[in-house]
Write an enzyme that holds these catalytic residues in place. Structure first.
Site, PDB file in Angstrom:
ATOM      1  CE1 TYR A  98      -4.084  -1.982   0.484  1.00  0.00           C
ATOM      2  CE2 TYR A  98      -2.619  -3.352   1.804  1.00  0.00           C
ATOM      3  CZ  TYR A  98      -3.814  -3.173   1.131  1.00  0.00           C
ATOM      4  OH  TYR A  98      -4.734  -4.193   1.090  1.00  0.00           O
ATOM      5  CG  ASN A 126     -10.639  -3.316  -7.833  1.00  0.00           C
ATOM      6  OD1 ASN A 126     -11.233  -2.942  -8.827  1.00  0.00           O
ATOM      7  ND2 ASN A 126      -9.832  -4.357  -7.830  1.00  0.00           N
ATOM      8  CB  CYS A 134      -7.501  -5.084  -5.177  1.00  0.00           C
ATOM      9  SG  CYS A 134      -8.899  -6.193  -5.328  1.00  0.00           S
ATOM     10  CG  HIS A 135      -5.245 -10.771  -6.045  1.00  0.00           C
ATOM     11  ND1 HIS A 135      -5.944 -10.318  -7.151  1.00  0.00           N
ATOM     12  CD2 HIS A 135      -4.235 -11.542  -6.513  1.00  0.00           C
ATOM     13  CE1 HIS A 135      -5.370 -10.816  -8.243  1.00  0.00           C
ATOM     14  NE2 HIS A 135      -4.334 -11.561  -7.882  1.00  0.00           N
ATOM     15  CD  GLU A 161      -1.661 -13.437  -9.555  1.00  0.00           C
ATOM     16  OE1 GLU A 161      -0.665 -12.691  -9.454  1.00  0.00           O
ATOM     17  OE2 GLU A 161      -2.823 -12.996  -9.627  1.00  0.00           O
TER      18      GLU A 161
END
Length: 177
Positions: A98, A126, A134-135, A161
């Site tokens: 962030y 979002n 956003c993850h 991922e």
């Protein structure tokens, strides 16, 4: 007109919304900030944008990086749009903090600093989760905070991922970004 479609993902039901031509929302069922503004005119009608989104999601959930993006329409404040633009540039399989996003906005605006908490608020709102990743935003030092779909979903998406999850942790309640 508003349209809605329910997609069954390996992580649970995902709700897609559209204005008829563009994707306007994508949330896990029971998402903290699900935007259910107004009444949806038609449910589960297969629109071309839903077909594109389903194809994108199928590729993504198979563990691959999709090489296209469904047509989307974002609606938010100027600040939210700025944050969401940065989110779209986070590469598949990578994360930023962030604070990184806040620093980027401060740099663009020629400010000394920007609040990571303000960024967290925009990230949390979002409207097109997963596709606008956003993850992939984590707290300082790798803390896994702030995912409206649930921290368990955030962890599963990052694992999908192929991120090394040993460097992340779930903070105790009340811990800052």
């Amino acid at each position: 007109m508003k349209y809605i479609y329910n997609y069954k993902s390996p992580l649970g039901k995902i709700i897609l919304s559209s204005n008829g031509t563009q994707l306007t929302g994508l949330w896990f069922e029971h998402h903290k900030h699900f935007n259910n503004e107004g009444i949806f005119i038609e449910k589960n009608r297969i629109l071309p944008v839903f077909e594109q989104t389903i194809k994108w999601l199928n590729i993504y959930f198979s563990g691959e990086k999709p090489d296209f993006m469904p047509e989307i329409q974002l609606t938010g404040t100027a600040f939210q749009m700025e944050v969401w633009d940065i989110l779209q540039k986070i590469p598949y399989g990578e994360v930023v903090t962030y604070g990184d996003v806040a620093a980027e906005i401060a740099r663009k605006r020629n400010l000394k600093k920007m609040s990571a908490q303000a960024v967290g608020g925009a990230v949390g709102h979002n409207p097109i989760s997963i596709i606008i990743p956003c993850h992939r935003v984590v707290g300082a030092s790798g803390s896994l905070t702030g995912y409206g779909g649930g921290i368990d979903k955030k962890i599963a998406l990052l694992e999908l991922e192929k991120l090394d999850m040993k460097k992340f942790f779930v903070p105790k309640k009340g811990t800052a970004l």
